[in-house]
Design a protein around this motif. Structure first.
Motif, PDB file in Angstrom:
ATOM      1  N   ILE A  55      51.148   4.019  17.889  1.00  0.00           N
ATOM      2  CA  ILE A  55      52.303   4.925  17.846  1.00  0.00           C
ATOM      3  C   ILE A  55      51.823   6.377  17.896  1.00  0.00           C
ATOM      4  CG2 ILE A  55      54.131   5.828  16.326  1.00  0.00           C
ATOM      5  CD1 ILE A  55      54.669   2.915  15.508  1.00  0.00           C
ATOM      6  N   GLU A  56      50.780   6.669  17.128  1.00  0.00           N
ATOM      7  CA  GLU A  56      50.258   8.033  17.129  1.00  0.00           C
ATOM      8  C   GLU A  56      49.710   8.422  18.499  1.00  0.00           C
ATOM      9  OE1 GLU A  56      47.542  10.919  14.320  1.00  0.00           O
ATOM     10  OE2 GLU A  56      48.116   8.926  13.623  1.00  0.00           O
ATOM     11  N   ALA A  57      48.971   7.509  19.124  1.00  0.00           N
ATOM     12  CA  ALA A  57      48.383   7.807  20.433  1.00  0.00           C
ATOM     13  C   ALA A  57      49.455   7.983  21.512  1.00  0.00           C
ATOM     14  CB  ALA A  57      47.409   6.709  20.838  1.00  0.00           C
ATOM     15  N   GLU A  58      50.467   7.131  21.489  1.00  0.00           N
ATOM     16  CA  GLU A  58      51.481   7.155  22.546  1.00  0.00           C
ATOM     17  C   GLU A  58      52.616   8.145  22.282  1.00  0.00           C
ATOM     18  OE1 GLU A  58      51.469   5.448  25.502  1.00  0.00           O
ATOM     19  OE2 GLU A  58      49.452   4.793  24.945  1.00  0.00           O
ATOM     20  N   CYS A  59      52.957   8.348  21.008  1.00  0.00           N
ATOM     21  CA  CYS A  59      54.154   9.134  20.682  1.00  0.00           C
ATOM     22  C   CYS A  59      53.851  10.411  19.900  1.00  0.00           C
ATOM     23  CB  CYS A  59      55.133   8.279  19.893  1.00  0.00           C
ATOM     24  SG  CYS A  59      55.611   6.776  20.773  1.00  0.00           S
ATOM     25  N   GLY A  60      52.627  10.558  19.408  1.00  0.00           N
ATOM     26  CA  GLY A  60      52.253  11.774  18.697  1.00  0.00           C
ATOM     27  C   GLY A  60      52.804  11.888  17.293  1.00  0.00           C
ATOM     28  N   ILE A  61      53.215  10.760  16.711  1.00  0.00           N
ATOM     29  CA  ILE A  61      53.730  10.776  15.335  1.00  0.00           C
ATOM     30  C   ILE A  61      53.003   9.722  14.513  1.00  0.00           C
ATOM     31  CG2 ILE A  61      56.024  11.633  15.976  1.00  0.00           C
ATOM     32  CD1 ILE A  61      57.042   8.710  15.626  1.00  0.00           C
ATOM     33  N   SER A  62      52.990   9.926  13.195  1.00  0.00           N
ATOM     34  CA  SER A  62      52.396   8.928  12.300  1.00  0.00           C
ATOM     35  C   SER A  62      53.357   7.763  12.128  1.00  0.00           C
ATOM     36  CB  SER A  62      52.101   9.561  10.940  1.00  0.00           C
ATOM     37  OG  SER A  62      53.320   9.872  10.271  1.00  0.00           O
ATOM     38  N   HIS A  63      52.823   6.656  11.635  1.00  0.00           N
ATOM     39  CA  HIS A  63      53.666   5.493  11.361  1.00  0.00           C
ATOM     40  C   HIS A  63      54.718   5.831  10.314  1.00  0.00           C
ATOM     41  CE1 HIS A  63      54.380   1.232   9.913  1.00  0.00           C
ATOM     42  NE2 HIS A  63      54.787   1.248  11.150  1.00  0.00           N
ATOM     43  N   LEU A  64      54.357   6.634   9.313  1.00  0.00           N
ATOM     44  CA  LEU A  64      55.318   7.034   8.285  1.00  0.00           C
ATOM     45  C   LEU A  64      56.454   7.864   8.888  1.00  0.00           C
ATOM     46  CD1 LEU A  64      56.160   7.001   5.349  1.00  0.00           C
ATOM     47  CD2 LEU A  64      54.609   8.910   4.930  1.00  0.00           C
ATOM     48  N   MET A  65      56.120   8.768   9.817  1.00  0.00           N
ATOM     49  CA  MET A  65      57.175   9.535  10.494  1.00  0.00           C
ATOM     50  C   MET A  65      58.102   8.594  11.272  1.00  0.00           C
ATOM     51  SD  MET A  65      55.359  12.909  12.017  1.00  0.00           S
ATOM     52  CE  MET A  65      54.781  14.233  10.973  1.00  0.00           C
TER      53      MET A  65
END
Length: 179
Positions: A55-65
């Motif tokens: 998610i971070e690599a593809e969307c630029g957000i943390s899992h918590l976000m």
């Protein structure tokens, strides 16, 4: 599930455990109840790491976000107070505030005054937050299928999902109210 693949024997985790008292570290490490929780936690941590990295690599957000975006998506308009976000994620109000501050700076959410009480601020998705939630959810759903559900026999997936829900509700109900 097949006891051979779980490492447990039939009856090891009955409703009325007949386990010997834990008196040594060796006994603690071999206790079926300790082992099953460790396996659950280990699997969840590894899956969260794998899925969160994607998610971070593809969307630029943390899992918590991502989780907060989902909470806000479920809530809809007009949004949620910070206290509810904190409770949903088992965070302190301060921790939730810091997270939401980062999400505001990223343009994913906004704070708005509650319609009936301008002293209270609600958090809601922005258009960018909505798009990010959808993109991340599509990726996440594919990865949950790949790394979790496909690891289970097809005829046991619904039962597994129901059991995870029961465990989650029991844990939620056992938590003290967060302030």
């Amino acid at each position: 599930m097949n006891p051979q693949t779980t490492g447990l024997e039939a009856g090891d985790l009955g409703a009325e455990p007949e386990h010997a008292e834990i008196g040594t570290a060796k006994q603690a490490a071999a206790d079926d109840r300790v082992l099953v929780f460790g396996r659950l936690l280990g699997a969840a941590n590894r899956l969260e790491h794998i899925l969160g990295r994607e998610i971070e690599a593809e969307c630029g957000i943390s899992h918590l976000m991502f989780e907060v975006l989902l909470i806000l998506g479920r809530a809809g308009e007009p949004g949620l107070p910070m206290r509810r976000i904190a409770q949903e994620q088992v965070l302190t109000t301060g921790g939730a505030t810091r997270l939401v501050d980062r999400m505001v700076r990223a343009g994913l959410v906004e704070r708005v005054a509650e319609p009936g009480d301008r002293r209270v601020h609600l958090v809601r998705l922005t258009e960018a937050g909505e798009r990010t939630a959808v993109t991340a959810a599509r990726l996440h759903a594919r990865n949950v299928q790949r790394y979790l559900l496909d690891a289970l026999p097809a005829d046991e997936r619904e039962l597994f999902a129901a059991q995870v829900k029961l465990i989650g509700h029991a844990a939620r109900d056992a938590l003290p109210p967060l302030g």
